[in-house]
Structure formats: structure tokens, C-alpha cells
Scaffold this motif. Structure first.
Motif, PDB file in Angstrom:
ATOM      1  N   ASN A   1       0.943  -3.371  -4.463  1.00 26.10           N
ATOM      2  CA  ASN A   1       1.800  -3.879  -3.389  1.00 26.10           C
ATOM      3  C   ASN A   1       3.198  -4.240  -3.877  1.00 26.10           C
ATOM      4  O   ASN A   1       4.155  -4.267  -3.096  1.00 26.10           O
TER       5      ASN A   1
ATOM      6  N   MET B   1      -4.034   3.416  -4.323  1.00 24.95           N
ATOM      7  CA  MET B   1      -4.994   2.590  -3.582  1.00 24.95           C
ATOM      8  C   MET B   1      -6.429   3.005  -3.883  1.00 24.95           C
ATOM      9  O   MET B   1      -7.344   2.171  -3.869  1.00 24.95           O
TER      10      MET B   1
ATOM     11  N   GLU C   1      -4.773  -4.804  -6.565  1.00 20.73           N
ATOM     12  CA  GLU C   1      -4.044  -4.460  -5.334  1.00 20.73           C
ATOM     13  C   GLU C   1      -2.656  -5.092  -5.312  1.00 20.73           C
ATOM     14  O   GLU C   1      -1.696  -4.491  -4.847  1.00 20.73           O
TER      15      GLU C   1
ATOM     16  N   GLY D   1       0.787  -1.225   0.000  1.00 24.24           N
ATOM     17  CA  GLY D   1       0.000   0.000   0.000  1.00 24.24           C
ATOM     18  C   GLY D   1       0.814   1.267   0.000  1.00 24.24           C
ATOM     19  O   GLY D   1       0.263   2.366   0.057  1.00 24.24           O
TER      20      GLY D   1
END
Length: 379
Positions: free
Chosen positions: A259, A245, A255, A173
Motif C-alpha cells: 500500500n 497483492m 500488505e 493495492g
């Protein structure tokens, strides 16, 4: 990520180009000008300058209107000081994908202006100095020039870019160091910077003559602690991570893709710089000075050591656009490589909204911390 093959500032002269969005970098060149002048004057006045051909290198030159500014200033200082120098060998360095073509196209006007300045205001007692400019593509974290071929080295706004993203990061994140990153992430980034900066110094030590000079400016942070109020230097990447995000929440990016993304970018603190300089040991520290420059290009004056904010000034809506385009101009090549070109416009629309919200909540204008380092090659 092969940074040496991917990283470059945005080319051309469009709205999001580096050429039109590098005012902060221009200010950095401006504030380092007296330090460069002092170093060059001491170099020209030293015993090692009993030579005719002087080697100068500008490392991380990029392209656009800022590229030839430091070189022009160095040339002016040398030309104004009586010496035996009759020619300057100027090498402009950046990574392979840099827009060297635009630099080459600007050289005729550069040479013409130099000639006009000399013809119109040159000291009649001073001889003309021939200037030979060439490009040397490649990473400055390794050798670039023959041994003992350089007398003065300059680098501005480049050494905070790492040779690679640190290995094995678990920084979900986020896309760089942040207040909420695990300590192991900060440690990995710090170790990568220390290795890279050591490699840079070691390479320059081989290429620079004894007594040669080097002036470096780079982004940094005031202290080791990331939780202090001085978050301006790295917080833009926190906002960029938030924008990424937000795109995950909209289903526009996976996602897992976010990451696995981290910037090859690190802002060191003073003790860290001193540690590497002392440990590598090839250069004498003449000075390390700290400056602050505001995020937006139309802000208050630049102040040495501690910046001040004029209460009468406000950050207008154009300020958030300036900040957004500044970040986009230097990060787009890496973002596009990892996420694809299709997400860039939407990403920076979201980023601009986050910047606007952040700036509207600031009681003082956020600032970058910039270090300017003047070094002398040991005999």
C-alpha cells in the motif's frame, strides 16, 4: 523515494538486462527517426548554424545497444549536409546510477565504425567532423549544461519517469494510475508530471540556443479517460500490482508494504502535453505525432496514429516472457529498493502468469501509445 539515486535500468547483458529487453524502446527510436532527420536538416540549414562547434545532448540515454543509435543517426544527417560544422560535442545524460561504464567501453568500436563509414563512403567534397562524446550524470528536471551551449536535444522513453512519487497518495493495492484509483491519485500524478515537464522545458530553454531543436519521445495515453479500451500503456502496472497483492495473500509481503508503494511513472495525454508546452512557452511546437507499438517485440508492424493487428499472428508463450522481462528490466531497481531483492524472482513469476492470462484473453494485441514531439526554441 529518492528517484534520482535509485532508478536505473537493469545493467549487464543477462536474461533480464535492459540491454536484452529494450526492443520496444528501439522501435520508438526507429519511428522517431524521420522526425529527428527533418529537425536536424532544418537546423543545419538555418542561419544559426554558421558555427563550427555544435552541441548535442541525448537525455535519458540508458545503456546497451540502443544508446548510441540516435546519436549515430544525428551524426549521419549532419555529415550528409554541407555546413561549417567541424566538431560535434555529444553529451550523454542519465541518472547517477546508470551504467555509464558499459557505454564508455563501447566507444572505441563506435569511433572505429564512424571512421570506416567515412573512409569507405564519405563524400570527398565533405570535410571530416570530429566527434567528442562525454557523459553528464544527473536529473534532466534541472540544469545540466551551460547556457546557450546546445543546438539539438534528444530524449527517448524517459520523460514518463517522474522526478518523484507524488506526495500523499492513497492508492492502496495499486502501484500507479489505474481504472480503480481514486480521482485524487490521478490528479496528484498529473500535477507531478506537469511540474516535472515544465521544469524540463525551462531547463532546456536556458541551455539551448535560439532556434535550436528538440525531439522528445515518451509513453502516453490517448485520452484523459482511463476506462477506455486503450489501456495498454499503463495496464502492465495494474498487472504488477495484482502480482504484489498475490504475494500478500501468500504471506510473502506485508500488505502495508504494498500500500505504501507507487511507481514514479505517469503517461500523459495529448491535451496535457499541449497545456504544459503552451504555458511554459519557451518552445514552438513543430509537430506532435502519435504512434502505437505492441507490448511484445515480435508483433505486427508499427503503424502511425492507429495500429492494426494481423489476424494470422498469434502471441506465443515467448511473448509473455518478453513482456515480463521488458517490465522487469525497467522496474527492478525500484522494486528491489522498496521490497528487497529476495522477492523479485517470485514476483515476476507471478507477473508472467498474469500477463499470459491477460494476453490470452485479448482479441487484439495490446499496444503502447507513444508521442513524438518536435520543438523549436523561440528567439
Amino acid at each position: 523515494m529518492q528517484v534520482v539515486q535509485i532508478l536505473h535500468m537493469n545493467k549487464g547483458d543477462g536474461q533480464t538486462s535492459y540491454a536484452r529487453n529494450s526492443t520496444v524502446q528501439r522501435k520508438s527510436i526507429s519511428i522517431s527517426k524521420p522526425i529527428i532527420e527533418k529537425a536536424v536538416l532544418e537546423l543545419v540549414g538555418s542561419n544559426i548554424m554558421g558555427i563550427e562547434s555544435m552541441g548535442i545532448a541525448d537525455l535519458g540515454c540508458s545503456s546497451g545497444p540502443n544508446t548510441l543509435l540516435p546519436i549515430s543517426h544525428i551524426i549521419d544527417v549532419i555529415h550528409a549536409k554541407p555546413s561549417e560544422v567541424t566538431e560535434l560535442r555529444v553529451s550523454l545524460n542519465d541518472l547517477f546510477s546508470n551504467d555509464f561504464s558499459s557505454i564508455f567501453m563501447s566507444l572505441p568500436s563506435f569511433y572505429n565504425k564512424r571512421k570506416q563509414d567515412y573512409d569507405n563512403g564519405g563524400d570527398p567534397n565533405q570535410h571530416a567532423i570530429n566527434i567528442y562524446i562525454s557523459a553528464v550524470p544527473g536529473s534532466f528536471y534541472g540544469p545540466l549544461f551551460p547556457r546557450n551551449s546546445l543546438h539539438f536535444v534528444h530524449s527517448s522513453f524517459s520523460l514518463h519517469w517522474l522526478s518523484q512519487v507524488p506526495n500523499g497518495l492513497d492508492n492502496k493495492g495499486k502501484c500507479s494510475i489505474s481504472k480503480s484509483s481514486p480521482k485524487c491519485v490521478l490528479s496528484a500524478y498529473s500535477m507531478q508530471f506537469q511540474k516535472d515537464f515544465s521544469d524540463f522545458l525551462r531547463s532546456r530553454a536556458q541551455e539551448t540556443v535560439d532556434g535550436g531543436r528538440m525531439v522528445l519521445s515518451l509513453m502516453g495515453r490517448p485520452s484523459f479517460d482511463l476506462t477506455t479500451e486503450h489501456e495498454g500503456t499503463f495496464y502492465q502496472f495494474e498487472l504488477l500490482a495484482q502480482a504484489l497483492m498475490a504475494m500478500v495473500s501468500k504471506g510473502l509481503i506485508e500488505e502495508e508494504k504494498v500500500n505504501s508503494f507507487n511507481m514514479p511513472y505517469y503517461t500523459p495525454y495529448p491535451e496535457e502535453l499541449n497545456l504544459v508546452l503552451d504555458k511554459e512557452g519557451s518552445f514552438i511546437k513543430d509537430c506532435i505525432e502519435t504512434f502505437e507499438v505492441e507490448w511484445h517485440s515480435s508483433g505486427a508492424d508499427i503503424n502511425r496514429n492507429v495500429g492494426t493487428f494481423d489476424d494470422d499472428q498469434t502471441i506465443t508463450s515467448s511473448g509473455q516472457r518478453l513482456v515480463t522481462n521488458t517490465v522487469r528490466a525497467v522496474t527492478e531497481s525500484i522494486l528491489e529498493f522498496h521490497f528487497g531483492k529476495g522477492i523479485i524472482d517470485v514476483l515476476f513469476q507471478i507477473f508472467e502468469e498474469l500477463v499470459s492470462e491477460y494476453l490470452s484473453n485479448c482479441t487484439t494485441t495490446p499496444k503502447y501509445t507513444i508521442f513524438v514531439i518536435s520543438l523549436i526554441k523561440k528567439n
